[in-house]
Design a protein around this motif. Structure first.
Motif, PDB file in Angstrom:
ATOM      1  N   VAL A   1       6.695 -11.953  -1.315  1.00 31.06           N
ATOM      2  CA  VAL A   1       4.776 -11.851  -1.058  1.00 31.06           C
ATOM      3  C   VAL A   1       3.653 -13.084  -1.604  1.00 31.06           C
ATOM      4  CG1 VAL A   1       5.099  -9.589  -0.600  1.00 31.06           C
ATOM      5  CG2 VAL A   1       4.004 -10.337  -2.944  1.00 31.06           C
TER       6      VAL A   1
ATOM      7  N   PHE B   1       6.872   8.939  -8.415  1.00 31.35           N
ATOM      8  CA  PHE B   1       7.655   7.939  -9.600  1.00 31.35           C
ATOM      9  C   PHE B   1       9.506   8.287  -8.596  1.00 31.35           C
ATOM     10  CE2 PHE B   1       9.540   5.215 -13.145  1.00 31.35           C
ATOM     11  CZ  PHE B   1       9.565   4.072 -12.074  1.00 31.35           C
TER      12      PHE B   1
ATOM     13  N   MET C   1       1.172  -5.114  -5.082  1.00 29.92           N
ATOM     14  CA  MET C   1       1.590  -3.419  -5.954  1.00 29.92           C
ATOM     15  C   MET C   1       3.077  -3.163  -4.729  1.00 29.92           C
ATOM     16  SD  MET C   1       1.559  -1.988  -8.504  1.00 29.92           S
ATOM     17  CE  MET C   1       1.776  -0.398  -9.529  1.00 29.92           C
ATOM     18  N   VAL C   2       4.060  -4.362  -5.620  1.00 30.15           N
ATOM     19  CA  VAL C   2       5.427  -3.812  -4.788  1.00 30.15           C
ATOM     20  C   VAL C   2       6.949  -3.148  -5.099  1.00 30.15           C
ATOM     21  CG1 VAL C   2       4.617  -5.816  -2.759  1.00 30.15           C
ATOM     22  CG2 VAL C   2       5.367  -6.142  -4.899  1.00 30.15           C
ATOM     23  N   ALA C   3       7.775  -3.329  -5.059  1.00 27.03           N
ATOM     24  CA  ALA C   3       8.816  -3.088  -5.585  1.00 27.03           C
ATOM     25  C   ALA C   3       9.082  -4.285  -6.704  1.00 27.03           C
ATOM     26  CB  ALA C   3       9.754  -2.587  -4.352  1.00 27.03           C
TER      27      ALA C   3
ATOM     28  N   MET D   1      13.474   3.388  -8.391  1.00 23.81           N
ATOM     29  CA  MET D   1      12.491   3.078  -9.630  1.00 23.81           C
ATOM     30  C   MET D   1      12.061   2.939 -10.375  1.00 23.81           C
ATOM     31  SD  MET D   1       9.783   1.671  -7.599  1.00 23.81           S
ATOM     32  CE  MET D   1       8.772   1.625  -6.136  1.00 23.81           C
TER      33      MET D   1
ATOM     34  N   GLY E   1       0.789   6.908 -13.565  1.00 23.66           N
ATOM     35  CA  GLY E   1       2.014   7.364 -12.731  1.00 23.66           C
ATOM     36  C   GLY E   1       0.910   7.510 -11.697  1.00 23.66           C
TER      37      GLY E   1
ATOM     38  N   LEU F   1       1.067  -1.090  -0.049  1.00 25.17           N
ATOM     39  CA  LEU F   1       0.095   0.257   0.153  1.00 25.17           C
ATOM     40  C   LEU F   1       1.270   1.414  -0.159  1.00 25.17           C
ATOM     41  CD1 LEU F   1      -2.898  -1.205   2.878  1.00 25.17           C
ATOM     42  CD2 LEU F   1      -3.533  -1.075  -0.322  1.00 25.17           C
TER      43      LEU F   1
ATOM     44  N   ILE G   1       2.601   4.208  -3.035  1.00 28.85           N
ATOM     45  CA  ILE G   1       2.322   5.384  -3.891  1.00 28.85           C
ATOM     46  C   ILE G   1       1.223   4.878  -4.538  1.00 28.85           C
ATOM     47  CG2 ILE G   1       3.084   6.989  -5.262  1.00 28.85           C
ATOM     48  CD1 ILE G   1       5.330   7.512  -4.322  1.00 28.85           C
ATOM     49  N   MET G   2       1.218   3.222  -5.156  1.00 28.79           N
ATOM     50  CA  MET G   2       0.224   3.422  -6.515  1.00 28.79           C
ATOM     51  C   MET G   2      -0.896   2.244  -5.652  1.00 28.79           C
ATOM     52  SD  MET G   2       1.740   4.963  -9.226  1.00 28.79           S
ATOM     53  CE  MET G   2       0.926   3.111 -10.704  1.00 28.79           C
ATOM     54  N   GLY G   3      -0.249   1.745  -4.516  1.00 26.99           N
ATOM     55  CA  GLY G   3      -1.263   0.566  -3.308  1.00 26.99           C
ATOM     56  C   GLY G   3      -2.001   1.162  -2.872  1.00 26.99           C
TER      57      GLY G   3
ATOM     58  N   LYS H   1      15.760   1.017 -11.263  1.00 23.23           N
ATOM     59  CA  LYS H   1      15.743  -0.318 -11.488  1.00 23.23           C
ATOM     60  C   LYS H   1      14.283  -0.662 -13.044  1.00 23.23           C
ATOM     61  CE  LYS H   1      11.408  -0.852  -9.256  1.00 23.23           C
ATOM     62  NZ  LYS H   1      10.377  -1.946 -10.819  1.00 23.23           N
ATOM     63  N   ASP H   2      13.526   0.015 -13.061  1.00 24.75           N
ATOM     64  CA  ASP H   2      13.410  -0.198 -15.097  1.00 24.75           C
ATOM     65  C   ASP H   2      13.891  -0.270 -16.004  1.00 24.75           C
ATOM     66  OD1 ASP H   2      11.239  -0.015 -12.792  1.00 24.75           O
ATOM     67  OD2 ASP H   2       9.690   1.483 -13.929  1.00 24.75           O
TER      68      ASP H   2
ATOM     69  N   ARG I   1       3.577  -4.898   4.742  1.00 33.37           N
ATOM     70  CA  ARG I   1       4.161  -5.281   5.908  1.00 33.37           C
ATOM     71  C   ARG I   1       4.059  -4.686   7.438  1.00 33.37           C
ATOM     72  NH1 ARG I   1       9.813  -4.891   2.788  1.00 33.37           N
ATOM     73  NH2 ARG I   1       9.308  -3.145   1.904  1.00 33.37           N
TER      74      ARG I   1
HETATM   75  P1  NAP Z   1       6.689   3.035  -3.088  1.00 39.73           P
HETATM   76  O1  NAP Z   1       5.769   3.492  -2.366  1.00 39.73           O
HETATM   77  O2  NAP Z   1       7.905   1.991  -2.192  1.00 39.73           O
HETATM   78  O3  NAP Z   1       5.712   1.273  -2.290  1.00 39.73           O
HETATM   79  C1  NAP Z   1       5.510  -0.072  -2.472  1.00 39.73           C
HETATM   80  C2  NAP Z   1       5.122  -0.718  -1.530  1.00 39.73           C
HETATM   81  O4  NAP Z   1       5.198  -2.243  -1.715  1.00 39.73           O
HETATM   82  C3  NAP Z   1       5.515   0.540   0.098  1.00 39.73           C
HETATM   83  O5  NAP Z   1       4.253   0.055   0.864  1.00 39.73           O
HETATM   84  C4  NAP Z   1       6.664  -1.150   0.481  1.00 39.73           C
HETATM   85  O6  NAP Z   1       6.086  -1.617   1.650  1.00 39.73           O
HETATM   86  C5  NAP Z   1       6.116  -2.165  -0.086  1.00 39.73           C
HETATM   87  N1  NAP Z   1       6.210  -3.603  -0.711  1.00 39.73           N
HETATM   88  C6  NAP Z   1       7.707  -3.787  -0.897  1.00 39.73           C
HETATM   89  N2  NAP Z   1       8.429  -4.771  -0.710  1.00 39.73           N
HETATM   90  C7  NAP Z   1       7.892  -5.477  -0.070  1.00 39.73           C
HETATM   91  C8  NAP Z   1       7.534  -6.555   0.566  1.00 39.73           C
HETATM   92  N3  NAP Z   1       8.703  -7.446   0.099  1.00 39.73           N
HETATM   93  N4  NAP Z   1       6.878  -7.113   1.152  1.00 39.73           N
HETATM   94  C9  NAP Z   1       6.053  -6.182   1.186  1.00 39.73           C
HETATM   95  N5  NAP Z   1       5.522  -5.269   1.393  1.00 39.73           N
HETATM   96  C10 NAP Z   1       6.721  -4.934   0.264  1.00 39.73           C
HETATM   97  O7  NAP Z   1       6.415   2.808  -4.506  1.00 39.73           O
HETATM   98  P2  NAP Z   1       4.776   2.716  -5.367  1.00 39.73           P
HETATM   99  O8  NAP Z   1       5.458   3.515  -6.444  1.00 39.73           O
HETATM  100  O9  NAP Z   1       3.754   2.589  -5.295  1.00 39.73           O
HETATM  101  O10 NAP Z   1       5.395   1.407  -7.172  1.00 39.73           O
HETATM  102  C11 NAP Z   1       5.249   0.168  -6.935  1.00 39.73           C
HETATM  103  C12 NAP Z   1       5.307  -1.286  -8.440  1.00 39.73           C
HETATM  104  O11 NAP Z   1       5.046   0.217  -8.658  1.00 39.73           O
HETATM  105  C13 NAP Z   1       6.727  -0.618  -8.479  1.00 39.73           C
HETATM  106  O12 NAP Z   1       7.871  -1.889  -9.270  1.00 39.73           O
HETATM  107  C14 NAP Z   1       6.615   0.098  -9.709  1.00 39.73           C
HETATM  108  O13 NAP Z   1       8.572  -0.125 -10.279  1.00 39.73           O
HETATM  109  C15 NAP Z   1       5.516   0.462  -9.960  1.00 39.73           C
HETATM  110  N6  NAP Z   1       5.229   1.486 -10.491  1.00 39.73           N
HETATM  111  C16 NAP Z   1       5.371   2.885  -9.607  1.00 39.73           C
HETATM  112  C17 NAP Z   1       4.677   3.811 -10.922  1.00 39.73           C
HETATM  113  C18 NAP Z   1       5.003   5.834  -9.774  1.00 39.73           C
HETATM  114  O14 NAP Z   1       4.271   6.588 -10.520  1.00 39.73           O
HETATM  115  N7  NAP Z   1       4.907   5.080  -9.017  1.00 39.73           N
HETATM  116  C19 NAP Z   1       3.899   3.809 -12.444  1.00 39.73           C
HETATM  117  C20 NAP Z   1       3.608   2.004 -12.813  1.00 39.73           C
HETATM  118  C21 NAP Z   1       4.496   1.880 -11.915  1.00 39.73           C
HETATM  119  P3  NAP Z   1       6.654  -0.050   2.948  1.00 39.73           P
HETATM  120  O15 NAP Z   1       6.059   1.012   3.066  1.00 39.73           O
HETATM  121  O16 NAP Z   1       6.699  -1.075   4.334  1.00 39.73           O
HETATM  122  O17 NAP Z   1       8.349  -0.525   2.914  1.00 39.73           O
END
Ligand code: NAP
Length: 294
Positions: A73, A234, A63-65, A238, A126, A8, A10-12, A241-242, A31
């Protein structure tokens, strides 16, 4: 439909909210308990683990990393696979994070061996698209699993495409990151150039929006560059990573991708220079620094 959501950030967070708004019965797990609290207030049920979610729902979304997180997960201790066996209705597991196509195929095969259908369904659009429910969703996996997850996808996105078999969604997403990575760098270079060459970057952006240089990146990220709003959005790490996913896949295929390679180097330098937690548009700051600009 009863839908589970894992992760949960930024995206989740907004995606889980949109499932609730769409009338689904949503069970969440993160978590850190504090990440679940706002969703619980909005009407979601919280669970003790990913396995606990998997026991209760028809479709579970992560929706993790990166790939190790998805593996954890889905297949780790207290992961989805552990709970799925106690789910009599059968379960479709969907990962919407961005990971390597090869990793997605590997996880799909391991899940299939445990009798669980798995889709890779990464997104583009995004945080703005996640909040508005207008994401572009690119899915890989069986048609039956896609059909079962479709009501959930329709709450999250406007452009939902079943691209092909396992891994095809992540291939599409890697293509998306080639285009958006170079797009962000191109807009940052244009803004940097305008400033240094003696024109108002805001006026330059305004002029470019009406021609072939138009893009959502110029419109949205260009404005955020002008506002110097580097809050993620974003995160740069990340995007690094991509682009690493793109470069590793290209290496395996013997493909030359010179634009993506140069962009990947910029994102490496962003992380190296301490900008990893800032939005990927902070590539502008790196360009300015390297050009001796204030
Ligand atoms: P984020 O804000 O860092 O959120 C990722 C969440 O996943 C965090 O809350 C994190 O928990 C949790 N997480 C990570 N590893 C985990 C694990 N091993 N077990 C349980 N929970 C875990 O990132 P985001 O921006 O939402 O991005 C999520 C995914 O979407 C990535 O793969 C990213 O590349 C992709 N994405 C992002 C965007 C964007 O604009 N942001 C756009 C398209 C795709 P904690 O809070 O405890 O660290």
């Amino acid at each position: 439909m009863k839908v589970g959501f894992l992760g949960l950030g930024i995206m989740g967070r907004p995606m889980a909210r949109n499932l609730l708004k769409g009338g689904h019965d949503v069970v969440v797990w993160a978590r850190r308990a504090e990440s679940m609290a706002p969703l619980a207030e909005a009407g979601a049920t919280t669970a003790a683990s990913a396995a606990d979610v998997a026991r209760q729902v028809e479709v579970v979304i992560s929706m993790v990393a990166d790939a190790p997180d998805v593996e954890q997960v889905m297949l780790g201790e207290h992961g989805v696979a552990g709970g799925a066996s106690a789910n009599p209705a059968g379960l479709v597991a969907v990962d919407m994070s961005t990971i390597a196509p090869a990793a997605a195929r590997d996880i799909a095969a391991k899940m299939q061996a445990k009798g669980i259908d798995f889709l890779d369904a990464p997104v583009s659009g995004g945080e703005v698209g996640a909040i508005a429910g207008t994401l572009s969703i690119m899915a890989g996996g069986s048609a039956a699993a896609f059909a079962k997850a479709r009501p959930a996808f329709d709450c999250l996105g406007k452009n939902v495409v079943h691209v092909g078999d396992s891994g095809a969604g992540q291939v599409a997403k890697a293509c998306n990151q080639i285009v958006t990575g170079m797009g962000v760098l191109a807009v940052a270079e244009a803004m940097c150039f305008a400033q240094q060459a003696g024109a108002d970057p805001a006026k330059v952006r305004e002029a470019l929006l009406g021609g072939f240089a138009y893009s959502k990146i110029l419109e949205n990220h260009g404005q955020r560059m002008l506002d110097r709003n580097f809050k993620p959005g974003f995160k740069s790490w990340m995007h690094q990573k991509d682009l690493n996913i793109v470069m590793h896949s290209a290496h395996a295929l013997g493909l030359m991708l010179p634009g993506a390679a140069a962009t990947a180097q910029m994102f490496n330098a962003m992380v190296g220079s301490g900008l990893g937690e800032e939005d990927s548009i902070a590539v502008l700051k790196l360009l300015e620094k390297l050009s001796g600009q204030q």
